[in-house]
Design a protein around this motif. Structure first.
Motif, PDB file in Angstrom:
ATOM      1  N   VAL A  69      36.745  22.858  28.828  1.00  0.00           N
ATOM      2  CA  VAL A  69      37.349  23.498  27.657  1.00  0.00           C
ATOM      3  C   VAL A  69      37.518  22.464  26.549  1.00  0.00           C
ATOM      4  O   VAL A  69      37.864  21.305  26.804  1.00  0.00           O
ATOM      5  CB  VAL A  69      38.719  24.111  28.027  1.00  0.00           C
ATOM      6  CG1 VAL A  69      39.494  24.515  26.779  1.00  0.00           C
ATOM      7  CG2 VAL A  69      38.540  25.315  28.938  1.00  0.00           C
ATOM      8  N   TYR A  70      37.267  22.896  25.311  1.00  0.00           N
ATOM      9  CA  TYR A  70      37.544  22.092  24.125  1.00  0.00           C
ATOM     10  C   TYR A  70      38.726  22.688  23.364  1.00  0.00           C
ATOM     11  O   TYR A  70      38.844  23.920  23.253  1.00  0.00           O
ATOM     12  CB  TYR A  70      36.361  22.100  23.161  1.00  0.00           C
ATOM     13  CG  TYR A  70      35.094  21.436  23.624  1.00  0.00           C
ATOM     14  CD1 TYR A  70      34.924  20.055  23.522  1.00  0.00           C
ATOM     15  CD2 TYR A  70      34.028  22.201  24.106  1.00  0.00           C
ATOM     16  CE1 TYR A  70      33.733  19.451  23.911  1.00  0.00           C
ATOM     17  CE2 TYR A  70      32.843  21.596  24.487  1.00  0.00           C
ATOM     18  CZ  TYR A  70      32.698  20.227  24.386  1.00  0.00           C
ATOM     19  OH  TYR A  70      31.517  19.636  24.757  1.00  0.00           O
ATOM     20  N   LEU A  71      39.576  21.833  22.804  1.00  0.00           N
ATOM     21  CA  LEU A  71      40.584  22.232  21.821  1.00  0.00           C
ATOM     22  C   LEU A  71      40.152  21.630  20.495  1.00  0.00           C
ATOM     23  O   LEU A  71      40.015  20.405  20.385  1.00  0.00           O
ATOM     24  CB  LEU A  71      41.971  21.716  22.210  1.00  0.00           C
ATOM     25  CG  LEU A  71      42.507  22.094  23.588  1.00  0.00           C
ATOM     26  CD1 LEU A  71      43.895  21.484  23.792  1.00  0.00           C
ATOM     27  CD2 LEU A  71      42.559  23.607  23.768  1.00  0.00           C
ATOM     28  N   ALA A  72      39.917  22.466  19.489  1.00  0.00           N
ATOM     29  CA  ALA A  72      39.337  22.016  18.228  1.00  0.00           C
ATOM     30  C   ALA A  72      40.376  22.020  17.117  1.00  0.00           C
ATOM     31  O   ALA A  72      41.045  23.032  16.889  1.00  0.00           O
ATOM     32  CB  ALA A  72      38.176  22.924  17.832  1.00  0.00           C
ATOM     33  N   SER A  73      40.510  20.895  16.439  1.00  0.00           N
ATOM     34  CA  SER A  73      41.437  20.823  15.304  1.00  0.00           C
ATOM     35  C   SER A  73      40.825  19.979  14.194  1.00  0.00           C
ATOM     36  O   SER A  73      39.917  19.168  14.429  1.00  0.00           O
ATOM     37  CB  SER A  73      42.779  20.223  15.731  1.00  0.00           C
ATOM     38  OG  SER A  73      42.645  18.848  16.060  1.00  0.00           O
ATOM     39  N   TYR A  74      41.330  20.174  12.988  1.00  0.00           N
ATOM     40  CA  TYR A  74      40.861  19.444  11.817  1.00  0.00           C
ATOM     41  C   TYR A  74      42.051  18.830  11.098  1.00  0.00           C
ATOM     42  O   TYR A  74      43.175  19.329  11.203  1.00  0.00           O
ATOM     43  CB  TYR A  74      40.092  20.379  10.876  1.00  0.00           C
ATOM     44  CG  TYR A  74      38.842  20.955  11.501  1.00  0.00           C
ATOM     45  CD1 TYR A  74      37.631  20.278  11.408  1.00  0.00           C
ATOM     46  CD2 TYR A  74      38.871  22.161  12.202  1.00  0.00           C
ATOM     47  CE1 TYR A  74      36.477  20.784  11.991  1.00  0.00           C
ATOM     48  CE2 TYR A  74      37.732  22.669  12.793  1.00  0.00           C
ATOM     49  CZ  TYR A  74      36.540  21.973  12.684  1.00  0.00           C
ATOM     50  OH  TYR A  74      35.405  22.479  13.274  1.00  0.00           O
ATOM     51  N   PHE A  75      41.806  17.749  10.378  1.00  0.00           N
ATOM     52  CA  PHE A  75      42.891  17.109   9.652  1.00  0.00           C
ATOM     53  C   PHE A  75      42.368  16.508   8.358  1.00  0.00           C
ATOM     54  O   PHE A  75      41.169  16.281   8.191  1.00  0.00           O
ATOM     55  CB  PHE A  75      43.571  16.028  10.507  1.00  0.00           C
ATOM     56  CG  PHE A  75      42.677  14.900  10.923  1.00  0.00           C
ATOM     57  CD1 PHE A  75      42.585  13.741  10.160  1.00  0.00           C
ATOM     58  CD2 PHE A  75      41.912  14.979  12.089  1.00  0.00           C
ATOM     59  CE1 PHE A  75      41.762  12.690  10.540  1.00  0.00           C
ATOM     60  CE2 PHE A  75      41.083  13.922  12.488  1.00  0.00           C
ATOM     61  CZ  PHE A  75      41.016  12.781  11.706  1.00  0.00           C
ATOM     62  N   ARG A  76      43.308  16.255   7.472  1.00  0.00           N
ATOM     63  CA  ARG A  76      42.989  15.661   6.172  1.00  0.00           C
ATOM     64  C   ARG A  76      43.635  14.283   6.082  1.00  0.00           C
ATOM     65  O   ARG A  76      44.821  14.131   6.400  1.00  0.00           O
ATOM     66  CB  ARG A  76      43.507  16.562   5.049  1.00  0.00           C
ATOM     67  CG  ARG A  76      43.186  16.100   3.644  1.00  0.00           C
ATOM     68  CD  ARG A  76      43.611  17.171   2.649  1.00  0.00           C
ATOM     69  NE  ARG A  76      43.292  16.794   1.275  1.00  0.00           N
ATOM     70  CZ  ARG A  76      43.441  17.598   0.216  1.00  0.00           C
ATOM     71  NH1 ARG A  76      43.896  18.840   0.405  1.00  0.00           N
ATOM     72  NH2 ARG A  76      43.135  17.192  -0.988  1.00  0.00           N
ATOM     73  N   ASP A  77      42.858  13.306   5.702  1.00  0.00           N
ATOM     74  CA  ASP A  77      43.336  11.941   5.488  1.00  0.00           C
ATOM     75  C   ASP A  77      43.650  11.212   6.795  1.00  0.00           C
ATOM     76  O   ASP A  77      42.944  10.305   7.188  1.00  0.00           O
ATOM     77  CB  ASP A  77      44.550  11.910   4.560  1.00  0.00           C
ATOM     78  CG  ASP A  77      44.241  12.484   3.188  1.00  0.00           C
ATOM     79  OD1 ASP A  77      43.099  12.304   2.726  1.00  0.00           O
ATOM     80  OD2 ASP A  77      45.131  13.119   2.591  1.00  0.00           O
ATOM     81  N   ARG A  78      44.713  11.619   7.493  1.00  0.00           N
ATOM     82  CA  ARG A  78      45.138  10.862   8.671  1.00  0.00           C
ATOM     83  C   ARG A  78      45.595  11.815   9.766  1.00  0.00           C
ATOM     84  O   ARG A  78      46.301  12.791   9.506  1.00  0.00           O
ATOM     85  CB  ARG A  78      46.271   9.912   8.294  1.00  0.00           C
ATOM     86  CG  ARG A  78      46.649   8.903   9.380  1.00  0.00           C
ATOM     87  CD  ARG A  78      47.650   7.904   8.844  1.00  0.00           C
ATOM     88  NE  ARG A  78      48.913   8.548   8.521  1.00  0.00           N
ATOM     89  CZ  ARG A  78      49.904   8.758   9.400  1.00  0.00           C
ATOM     90  NH1 ARG A  78      49.749   8.360  10.660  1.00  0.00           N
ATOM     91  NH2 ARG A  78      51.017   9.328   9.027  1.00  0.00           N
ATOM     92  N   LEU A  79      45.206  11.520  11.006  1.00  0.00           N
ATOM     93  CA  LEU A  79      45.603  12.340  12.146  1.00  0.00           C
ATOM     94  C   LEU A  79      47.068  12.071  12.484  1.00  0.00           C
ATOM     95  O   LEU A  79      47.479  10.914  12.580  1.00  0.00           O
ATOM     96  CB  LEU A  79      44.726  12.003  13.352  1.00  0.00           C
ATOM     97  CG  LEU A  79      44.921  12.854  14.614  1.00  0.00           C
ATOM     98  CD1 LEU A  79      44.445  14.278  14.359  1.00  0.00           C
ATOM     99  CD2 LEU A  79      44.150  12.244  15.784  1.00  0.00           C
ATOM    100  N   PRO A  80      47.868  13.126  12.662  1.00  0.00           N
ATOM    101  CA  PRO A  80      49.274  12.911  13.022  1.00  0.00           C
ATOM    102  C   PRO A  80      49.405  12.153  14.338  1.00  0.00           C
ATOM    103  O   PRO A  80      48.627  12.358  15.275  1.00  0.00           O
ATOM    104  CB  PRO A  80      49.820  14.342  13.151  1.00  0.00           C
ATOM    105  CG  PRO A  80      48.873  15.198  12.378  1.00  0.00           C
ATOM    106  CD  PRO A  80      47.533  14.545  12.498  1.00  0.00           C
ATOM    107  N   GLU A  81      50.378  11.287  14.428  1.00  0.00           N
ATOM    108  CA  GLU A  81      50.602  10.514  15.644  1.00  0.00           C
ATOM    109  C   GLU A  81      50.968  11.438  16.806  1.00  0.00           C
ATOM    110  O   GLU A  81      51.685  12.421  16.638  1.00  0.00           O
ATOM    111  CB  GLU A  81      51.731   9.504  15.405  1.00  0.00           C
ATOM    112  CG  GLU A  81      51.851   8.449  16.484  1.00  0.00           C
ATOM    113  CD  GLU A  81      52.832   7.353  16.124  1.00  0.00           C
ATOM    114  OE1 GLU A  81      53.365   6.720  17.053  1.00  0.00           O
ATOM    115  OE2 GLU A  81      53.054   7.132  14.913  1.00  0.00           O
ATOM    116  N   GLY A  82      50.452  11.132  17.984  1.00  0.00           N
ATOM    117  CA  GLY A  82      50.749  11.944  19.158  1.00  0.00           C
ATOM    118  C   GLY A  82      50.051  13.285  19.186  1.00  0.00           C
ATOM    119  O   GLY A  82      50.454  14.195  19.922  1.00  0.00           O
ATOM    120  N   HIS A  83      48.943  13.401  18.430  1.00  0.00           N
ATOM    121  CA  HIS A  83      48.292  14.706  18.291  1.00  0.00           C
ATOM    122  C   HIS A  83      47.676  15.186  19.612  1.00  0.00           C
ATOM    123  O   HIS A  83      47.730  16.380  19.925  1.00  0.00           O
ATOM    124  CB  HIS A  83      47.209  14.620  17.215  1.00  0.00           C
ATOM    125  CG  HIS A  83      46.670  15.949  16.782  1.00  0.00           C
ATOM    126  ND1 HIS A  83      47.447  16.918  16.188  1.00  0.00           N
ATOM    127  CD2 HIS A  83      45.425  16.482  16.872  1.00  0.00           C
ATOM    128  CE1 HIS A  83      46.718  17.980  15.914  1.00  0.00           C
ATOM    129  NE2 HIS A  83      45.479  17.744  16.328  1.00  0.00           N
TER     130      HIS A  83
END
Length: 412
Positions: A310-324
């Motif tokens: 299984v994949y969990l897919a997420s996107y972010f802008r600029d910087r990935l939140p800590e503990g993501h």
């Protein structure tokens, strides 16, 4: 003629493959391995992509390349089913009957959405480049369909950029996804994963006399008085850059328009059971630290792996939140009633520039294949507008290779 190719992803390796048949080619890849977003990790006796991938039956350039490389026999056509998760429940949305039963849209919503799906391939998507996806959906499907169906998808895909995304992207996305039968979309996958494509390309480049240097980023570009380029102090007759245009400019390359990019974070897991009711692609309607859950082994046969991937897919802008990564896994376990001991292994892969964001006016930002004597091709190129794909990357590589070949022929 000596050519430097910056970037060893699918576009860079494909360009190297086409050009190395005629010229001397060096590929510089900053990472320890080639493949870029198509890179893989070993899982048991096979490989699994770090980011989920599949191809489509209309991917003419990609399929032709696979055939040239002797991979056609490994290409398997499978059915991709879809669903929508909302308030603790997965709603299958693959068959017409399942769509009619979906309770979160009214009958009028479904009719308007169905008409949009049928007509999507007839739109000239690029003519909607200056219109937002929001405005287009509200006009064609109405407020309720927007709020209950489209808005969560745009939020999870684009975050703060969601209100700037163009209707051109949305129309293209719907059109490419509308090629489906009663069992779902017809999608292609290679028997041993797309690592076999990366390996075949790399091997072919080397057989042609080309060199692939991993762990060596391009850190300096300088144009000579003769109009050629120096890369990391070494002279080349031509340079093909496949990296983000703003990075190329920062290295000393030509000034190019700033194309907005977003990052991607993908958690890959091996599970002891299927938690998606046999569905391949499940979009998440509720707000969550990921936008979709992709059941790879509800697409590719479970027997290839011996466990559910299984994949969990997420996107972010600029910087990935800590503990993501932990936040995604914890949410997944709670939302899909999965205990931690059912997760056999997991890892997260991130890329801060995973792909362009197709905001309004994007079409005017696309650079030509040749800029100030330097060549550019990648996810930002016209074959990847208004939706990026493996097909677009291969088409861009072929186009830039033909541009160089034609330019050289005209000089003879």
């Amino acid at each position: 003629m000596r050519i430097c190719i910056i970037g060893g992803g699918l576009t860079g390796l494909s360009a190297a493959y086409y050009l190395s048949r005629t010229y001397s080619v060096d590929v510089l890849e900053a990472s320890a391995e080639t493949g870029g977003l198509l890179s893989s990790s070993p899982v048991h006796d096979t490989n699994i992509e770090r980011y989920y991938h599949h191809c489509f039956s209309g991917d003419a350039h990609l399929l032709a390349l696979m055939d040239e490389l002797g991979l056609a026999a490994d290409l398997t056509w499978l059915n991709g089913s879809t669903g929508y998760f909302s308030e603790g429940r997965i709603y299958p949305l693959t068959t017409p009957f399942e769509i009619l039963r979906y309770p979160l849209l009214t009958l009028r919503d479904k009719i308007r959405l169905g008409l949009l799906t049928l007509r999507a391939g007839k739109y000239r998507a690029s003519s909607y480049d200056d219109m937002t996806a929001d405005a287009f959906i509200l006009d064609t499907c109405g407020r309720h369909a927007y709020d209950s169906f489209f808005a969560p998808l745009l939020r999870s895909k684009f975050g703060d950029w969601r209100h700037e995304v163009s209707a051109a992207w949305l129309i293209s996305r719907i059109a490419i996804r509308s090629d489906r039968g009663p069992q779902g979309e017809r999608l292609g996958y290679l028997r041993h994963g797309y690592q076999s494509l990366i390996t075949a390309l790399s091997d072919a480049v080397r057989r042609n006399g080309g060199a692939i240097h991993t762990g060596i980023p391009a850190h300096a570009l300088e144009k000579t008085e003769e109009g050629t380029w120096m890369v990391n102090g070494a002279p080349y007759d031509a340079v093909v850059s496949t990296v983000r245009p703003s990075i190329l400019t920062s290295l000393g390359g030509p000034s190019l328009p700033e194309i907005p990019y977003q990052g991607a974070a993908c958690v890959t897991m091996g599970l002891s059971r299927d938690v998606l009711q046999g569905i391949y692609w499940v979009n998440v309607k509720d707000e969550a630290p990921y936008g979709a859950v992709i059941g790879h082994t509800n697409f590719a046969p479970f027997e290839w792996y011996g466990e559910h991937i299984v994949y969990l897919a997420s996107y972010f802008r600029d910087r990935l939140p800590e503990g993501h990564e932990e936040r995604m896994i914890t949410d997944f376990c709670n939302r899909f009633s999965v205990s931690r001991d059912e997760i056999r292994w997991h890892y997260m892969t991130t890329d801060t520039a995973a792909g362009p964001v197709y905001t309004t006016g994007y079409r005017n930002l696309i650079p030509p294949y040749e800029v100030d004597g330097l060549y550019c091709a990648g996810m930002f190129s016209s074959p990847n507008y208004p939706e990026r794909s493996m097909e677009g990357s291969v088409a861009a590589a072929q186009a830039v290779a033909e541009t160089i070949t034609s330019r050289e022929a005209s000089r003879d």
